[in-house]
Design an enzyme around this catalytic site. Structure first.
Site, PDB file in Angstrom:
ATOM      1  N   LYS A   1      33.895 -24.277 -10.029  1.00  0.00           N
ATOM      2  CA  LYS A   1      32.910 -25.347  -9.852  1.00  0.00           C
ATOM      3  C   LYS A   1      33.649 -26.622  -9.521  1.00  0.00           C
ATOM      4  CE  LYS A   1      28.374 -25.648 -10.452  1.00  0.00           C
ATOM      5  NZ  LYS A   1      27.460 -24.513 -10.342  1.00  0.00           N
TER       6      LYS A   1
HETATM    7  N1  GLU Z   1      25.485 -23.837  -7.361  1.00  0.00           N
HETATM    8  C1  GLU Z   1      24.850 -22.560  -7.433  1.00  0.00           C
HETATM    9  C2  GLU Z   1      24.975 -21.981  -8.829  1.00  0.00           C
HETATM   10  O1  GLU Z   1      25.209 -22.688  -9.781  1.00  0.00           O
HETATM   11  C3  GLU Z   1      25.293 -21.612  -6.332  1.00  0.00           C
HETATM   12  C4  GLU Z   1      26.748 -21.275  -6.331  1.00  0.00           C
HETATM   13  C5  GLU Z   1      27.173 -20.445  -5.126  1.00  0.00           C
HETATM   14  O2  GLU Z   1      26.344 -19.997  -4.364  1.00  0.00           O
HETATM   15  O3  GLU Z   1      28.397 -20.272  -5.000  1.00  0.00           O
HETATM   16  O4  GLU Z   1      24.797 -20.820  -9.040  1.00  0.00           O
END
Ligand code: GLU
Length: 435
Positions: free
Chosen positions: A125
């Site tokens: 993240k």
């Molecule tokens: N931000 C989204 C989540 O928390 C998608 C992450 C992604 O597709 O890599 O799942």
């Protein structure tokens, strides 16, 4: 190319600050569930230590020139929590409340989420501490490009693949893809997902998280022998996840009693017309001022008399302070970490069926995986294929987690963590330890 302008902070519904700070920090909240699940699995002590530690934590300065000629310097983070199952995968958020602890928790959640739906990714993240609602588009572009170049060593289709998260969108992904590709001297579409369809994005990606929420909610209703048609829903957050969940649930015949955003909530006992609500938000940016409804607060929305509650905004909105007042029979966690560990206990005692975030909102990353596969294969699927494959994965994952929960006599959240930890641990055992 038509790309929607970002709607900064649209689904920012920060509960009363003191309440938020007095309950657990997100990394602790993640760890307390992890610890319990690891204990139930009798995870060996060595692996337990490995899986408690993020693999890599990057902190960078992001200096940019503001439109007025002044220089601002933001802090950016990227955390790779675990990459044993494949490239790190996870979104990037732009928000004033971003902290390293939050990014670490979110990266861990991505690791467990990818394992719950069994896609071959690890978890990561990223975040930049900034307030995009006060920034122009050129300023947002400069932040995005400078942050991308600051973390470029970690990025790549085989190493770390970002996606949209809070206050970032397709356009931000397009800038990341372009910046990375300019450095590499060739176009690399698979370095990010959630891109515009015209440049290697997947059909159905934008709706995928909300679609996943709808699919697992339907499974939960069936499991509890509650009718789908006519079941009453309240949705907190009207960004990408909340609005699409509400729309698709309405299409299933469910009655959307209330939705909310940063400006407050709207309620109609006969059910809101979600298409009209979306239209209103497109024109006025926020829900406030929508005609055919009563105004309610975000706190009132959470404790409404309804069958399904979908917290699809922020972390820590369901806490030990309000959990006892929740009347919904099912909670579908569209957001990451909306429920604290203290609240879990109360909800369980009260018989609330919680579909945990790492399962409920995994539709987004699942279609991100499809996007990455399509980019790498250079062959694109139609939307029906994407949606069918998403449905298969969400339904199967729900059933696997419910099976795990049933076998061990535990709730769905711990069931999901156990499923995930088991899968990640299995790969660690097979790979062994490189010394
Ligand atoms: N931000 C989204 C989540 O928390 C998608 C992450 C992604 O597709 O890599 O799942």
């Amino acid at each position: 190319m038509t790309i929607a302008t970002p709607r900064p902070n649209q689904d920012l519904i920060r509960p009363d600050k003191d309440k938020f700070l007095s309950e657990e920090n997100p990394f602790e909240a993640m760890m307390s569930r992890f610890d319990y699940a690891a204990q139930r699995l009798s995870l060996d002590p060595g692996l337990y230590k490995v899986l408690r530690s993020p693999e890599k934590q990057i902190i960078v300065s992001v200096p940019i020139l503001r439109d007025n000629g002044e220089t601002d310097v933001y802090v950016g983070y990227r955390v790779l929590y675990n990459t044993s199952r494949g490239p790190a995968k996870g979104g990037i958020r732009f928000d004033l409340n971003v902290t390293l602890d939050e990014v670490k928790a979110l990266a861990a959640w991505m690791t467990w989420k990818c394992a719950v739906v069994n896609i071959p990714f690890g978890g990561s993240k990223g975040g930049v501490v900034c307030d995009p609602s006060t920034m122009s588009n050129p300023e947002l572009e400069r932040v995005t490009r400078r942050y991308t170049s600051a973390i470029i060593e970690t990025l790549g289709p085989d190493s770390d693949v970002p996606a949209p998260d809070m206050n970032t969108n397709e356009r931000v992904m397009a800038w990341i893809m372009d910046t990375y590709s300019m450095h590499k001297r060739h176009t690399v579409t698979a370095v990010v997902t959630g891109k515009p369809v015209e440049m290697g994005g997947s059909l159905g990606r934008r709706e995928a998280t909300g679609r996943g929420c709808m699919l697992v909610t339907r499974q939960a209703l069936n499991r509890l022998r509650m009718p789908v048609h006519g079941s009453r829903v309240a949705v907190q957050g009207f960004g990408n996840v909340g609005s699409v969940s509400a729309m698709l649930m309405e299409q299933q015949g469910m009655k959307i009693l209330a939705v909310s955003d940063k400006s407050g909530g709207i309620y109609n006992s006969k059910g809101l017309k979600i298409k009209e609500v979306i239209q209103h938000v497109r024109q006025h940016r926020f829900l406030s001022g929508y005609g055919e409804a009563e105004q309610i607060t975000n706190d009132q929305l959470l404790t409404l008399d309804c069958d399904v509650l979908v917290p699809a905004a922020l972390e820590n909105v369901i806490t030990s302070h309000n959990a006892a007042d929740i009347k919904a029979r099912i909670i579908c966690e569209g957001a990451n970490g909306p429920t604290t560990a203290g609240a879990d206990k109360i909800l369980e005692e009260n018989g609330v069926f919680v579909i945990p975030d790492i399962l409920a909102n995994a539709g987004g990353v699942t279609v991100s995986y499809f996007e990455w596969v399509q980019d790498r294969g250079g062959y694109f699927w139609d939307e029906e294929t994407v949606n069918q494959r998403l449905e298969r994965i969400m339904v199967q994952s729900f059933d696997e987690v419910a099976g795990m929960a049933g076998r061990h006599g535990i709730n769905m959240r711990i069931g999901a963590y156990m499923q995930a930890i088991e899968r990640v641990a299995a790969v660690h055992r097979l790979r062994g330890m490189y010394a």
